[in-house]
Design an enzyme around this catalytic site. Structure first.
Site, PDB file in Angstrom:
ATOM      1  N   ASP A  65       0.831  -1.215   0.000  1.00  0.00           N
ATOM      2  CA  ASP A  65       0.000   0.000   0.000  1.00  0.00           C
ATOM      3  C   ASP A  65       0.864   1.262   0.000  1.00  0.00           C
ATOM      4  O   ASP A  65       1.982   1.258   0.519  1.00  0.00           O
ATOM      5  CB  ASP A  65      -0.900  -0.032   1.250  1.00  0.00           C
ATOM      6  CG  ASP A  65      -2.078   0.913   1.122  1.00  0.00           C
ATOM      7  OD1 ASP A  65      -2.285   1.478   0.031  1.00  0.00           O
ATOM      8  OD2 ASP A  65      -2.793   1.092   2.123  1.00  0.00           O
ATOM      9  N   GLU A 125       0.738 -13.556  12.176  1.00  0.00           N
ATOM     10  CA  GLU A 125       1.260 -12.381  12.873  1.00  0.00           C
ATOM     11  C   GLU A 125       1.076 -11.201  11.924  1.00  0.00           C
ATOM     12  O   GLU A 125       1.302 -11.330  10.717  1.00  0.00           O
ATOM     13  CB  GLU A 125       2.758 -12.566  13.157  1.00  0.00           C
ATOM     14  CG  GLU A 125       3.072 -13.689  14.116  1.00  0.00           C
ATOM     15  CD  GLU A 125       2.544 -13.408  15.527  1.00  0.00           C
ATOM     16  OE1 GLU A 125       2.646 -12.250  15.972  1.00  0.00           O
ATOM     17  OE2 GLU A 125       2.044 -14.344  16.156  1.00  0.00           O
ATOM     18  N   LEU A 156      10.936 -20.736  -4.343  1.00  0.00           N
ATOM     19  CA  LEU A 156       9.910 -19.856  -3.769  1.00  0.00           C
ATOM     20  C   LEU A 156       8.635 -19.916  -4.600  1.00  0.00           C
ATOM     21  O   LEU A 156       8.689 -19.885  -5.829  1.00  0.00           O
ATOM     22  CB  LEU A 156      10.445 -18.408  -3.779  1.00  0.00           C
ATOM     23  CG  LEU A 156       9.445 -17.330  -3.369  1.00  0.00           C
ATOM     24  CD1 LEU A 156       9.355 -17.232  -1.859  1.00  0.00           C
ATOM     25  CD2 LEU A 156       9.812 -15.971  -3.950  1.00  0.00           C
ATOM     26  N   HIS A 172       3.047   3.498  -8.831  1.00  0.00           N
ATOM     27  CA  HIS A 172       2.848   2.073  -9.118  1.00  0.00           C
ATOM     28  C   HIS A 172       4.075   1.502  -9.831  1.00  0.00           C
ATOM     29  O   HIS A 172       4.504   0.389  -9.552  1.00  0.00           O
ATOM     30  CB  HIS A 172       1.593   1.868  -9.960  1.00  0.00           C
ATOM     31  CG  HIS A 172       0.315   2.237  -9.247  1.00  0.00           C
ATOM     32  ND1 HIS A 172       0.040   1.811  -7.970  1.00  0.00           N
ATOM     33  CD2 HIS A 172      -0.751   2.979  -9.629  1.00  0.00           C
ATOM     34  CE1 HIS A 172      -1.156   2.281  -7.601  1.00  0.00           C
ATOM     35  NE2 HIS A 172      -1.639   3.002  -8.589  1.00  0.00           N
ATOM     36  N   ARG A 199     -11.537   2.329  -8.992  1.00  0.00           N
ATOM     37  CA  ARG A 199     -10.579   3.391  -9.352  1.00  0.00           C
ATOM     38  C   ARG A 199     -10.841   3.880 -10.777  1.00  0.00           C
ATOM     39  O   ARG A 199     -11.483   3.194 -11.564  1.00  0.00           O
ATOM     40  CB  ARG A 199      -9.155   2.858  -9.234  1.00  0.00           C
ATOM     41  CG  ARG A 199      -8.842   2.509  -7.809  1.00  0.00           C
ATOM     42  CD  ARG A 199      -7.397   2.261  -7.584  1.00  0.00           C
ATOM     43  NE  ARG A 199      -7.198   2.023  -6.158  1.00  0.00           N
ATOM     44  CZ  ARG A 199      -6.060   2.175  -5.521  1.00  0.00           C
ATOM     45  NH1 ARG A 199      -4.989   2.552  -6.181  1.00  0.00           N
ATOM     46  NH2 ARG A 199      -5.970   1.953  -4.235  1.00  0.00           N
ATOM     47  N   ARG A 211       1.633  -4.994   6.104  1.00  0.00           N
ATOM     48  CA  ARG A 211       0.993  -3.944   5.308  1.00  0.00           C
ATOM     49  C   ARG A 211       1.835  -2.686   5.410  1.00  0.00           C
ATOM     50  O   ARG A 211       2.210  -2.269   6.512  1.00  0.00           O
ATOM     51  CB  ARG A 211      -0.427  -3.665   5.789  1.00  0.00           C
ATOM     52  CG  ARG A 211      -1.110  -2.602   4.919  1.00  0.00           C
ATOM     53  CD  ARG A 211      -2.569  -2.417   5.217  1.00  0.00           C
ATOM     54  NE  ARG A 211      -3.180  -1.530   4.232  1.00  0.00           N
ATOM     55  CZ  ARG A 211      -4.440  -1.555   3.854  1.00  0.00           C
ATOM     56  NH1 ARG A 211      -5.251  -2.441   4.373  1.00  0.00           N
ATOM     57  NH2 ARG A 211      -4.915  -0.698   2.963  1.00  0.00           N
ATOM     58  N   LEU A 266      -6.910  -5.252   7.247  1.00  0.00           N
ATOM     59  CA  LEU A 266      -6.632  -6.322   6.275  1.00  0.00           C
ATOM     60  C   LEU A 266      -7.307  -6.088   4.923  1.00  0.00           C
ATOM     61  O   LEU A 266      -6.933  -6.718   3.928  1.00  0.00           O
ATOM     62  CB  LEU A 266      -7.048  -7.685   6.836  1.00  0.00           C
ATOM     63  CG  LEU A 266      -6.139  -8.224   7.949  1.00  0.00           C
ATOM     64  CD1 LEU A 266      -6.646  -9.571   8.456  1.00  0.00           C
ATOM     65  CD2 LEU A 266      -4.696  -8.373   7.459  1.00  0.00           C
ATOM     66  N   TRP A 289     -11.577  -2.060  -8.731  1.00  0.00           N
ATOM     67  CA  TRP A 289     -12.353  -1.686  -9.920  1.00  0.00           C
ATOM     68  C   TRP A 289     -13.001  -0.322  -9.748  1.00  0.00           C
ATOM     69  O   TRP A 289     -13.443   0.290 -10.724  1.00  0.00           O
ATOM     70  CB  TRP A 289     -13.448  -2.732 -10.194  1.00  0.00           C
ATOM     71  CG  TRP A 289     -12.907  -4.037 -10.665  1.00  0.00           C
ATOM     72  CD1 TRP A 289     -12.820  -5.185  -9.938  1.00  0.00           C
ATOM     73  CD2 TRP A 289     -12.377  -4.352 -11.962  1.00  0.00           C
ATOM     74  NE1 TRP A 289     -12.272  -6.194 -10.701  1.00  0.00           N
ATOM     75  CE2 TRP A 289     -11.985  -5.709 -11.950  1.00  0.00           C
ATOM     76  CE3 TRP A 289     -12.183  -3.615 -13.133  1.00  0.00           C
ATOM     77  CZ2 TRP A 289     -11.428  -6.345 -13.050  1.00  0.00           C
ATOM     78  CZ3 TRP A 289     -11.629  -4.253 -14.231  1.00  0.00           C
ATOM     79  CH2 TRP A 289     -11.252  -5.596 -14.182  1.00  0.00           C
TER      80      TRP A 289
END
Ligand code: FPP
Length: 247
Positions: A18, A205, A129, A35, A69, A186, A193, A67
């Site tokens: 964010d 956590e 990964l 972005h 936005r 975050r 969340l 959506w």
């Protein structure tokens, strides 16, 4: 969790990336540049996660609520994901990264869907990964879709309602086969969340950091992994420390 190089490492880290827009605003730049800068942070974070011994990294790239936005910004985000897969897929594959996509695929643009499927298909057999990209993802939507599929099974007589439990539910979610996140991070100072992995977050956590996503660095990531290693996770039982003391 696993113990890599004598450190406790979360097996699965999920991140709500964010603050791209605010990062750009603070510099007098258009949001799109925030972005774009965020994609660079994605690259660094994938690398850092692999190096730290994390086995699953989930990134919230586009939510079902995004959506709302402006169309230009939505196009930019779609374009960035496409460019990321086009440019980085070969390198991710070479690094043994396995790509998984979670989220609703039904109403996605064909060009995006094709690329996402290609990324999953190309890396299917990789064993390093797992990079889980949450795209067009919303937790309530995911749970409702799982419930609808379970209801279909019951209606067809293939499943009894009494057979439905948390384990079975896990198998019907988009994250089937992926362990629950141990750590959810975050960025940008928001502490919620926002419809991300609500079911899977039961024992995660949570860590909230003030940095905007483009400023999230491998150093900060390592710091958070260190903080995670010091937390006492009890899953509703007694603390391992308390048990040791009480014995
Ligand atoms: C939140 O910032 C970020 C997003 C909605 C999208 C995150 C997407 C990327 C980093 C790029 C594409 C992803 C991949 C995996 C290549 P915001 O716009 O909500 O920021 P703000 O809250 O400051 O406005």
């Amino acid at each position: 969790m696993s113990i890599a190089e004598n450190r406790i490492v979360p097996e699965h880290v999920a991140i709500i990336m964010d603050g791209n827009g605010r990062w750009a605003n603070a510099r007098g730049l258009p949001r799109t540049l925030g972005h774009r800068s965020g994609v660079e942070t994605v690259r660094e974070t994938v690398k850092a996660a692999g190096e730290a011994g994390v086995q699953y990294l989930t990134l919230f790239a586009f939510s079902s609520e995004n959506w709302r936005r402006p169309p230009d910004e939505i196009n930019e985000l779609f374009g960035l994901l496409k460019a990321f897969i086009r440019r980085d897929l070969a390198e991710l594959h070479k690094a043994n990264v396995k790509v998984r996509i979670i989220g609703e695929r039904e109403n996605l643009r064909v060009d995006i869907l094709t690329l996402l499927l290609e990324a999953e298909e190309t890396t299917r057999e990789n064993t390093g990964l797992t990079l889980v990209i949450a795209f067009n993802y919303g937790s309530r939507d995911e749970i409702a879709r799982a419930a609808a599929r379970l209801a279909t099974e019951v209606a067809a007589g293939r499943l009894k309602p009494s057979e439905i439990n948390a384990d079975l539910m896990n198998q019907y979610l988009d994250t089937a086969g992926i362990p629950d996140p141990d750590l959810i991070i975050r960025t940008s100072g928001e502490e919620r969340l926002s419809n991300f992995l609500l079911w899977q977050a039961a024992y995660a956590e949570l860590m909230f950091v003030p940095d905007f996503w483009p400023d999230f660095s491998p150093e900060l990531f390592k710091e958070l992994l260190d903080r995670f290693a010091k937390r006492d996770r009890r899953y509703g039982a007694l603390s391992t420390k308390a048990v040791a003391v009480g014995q």
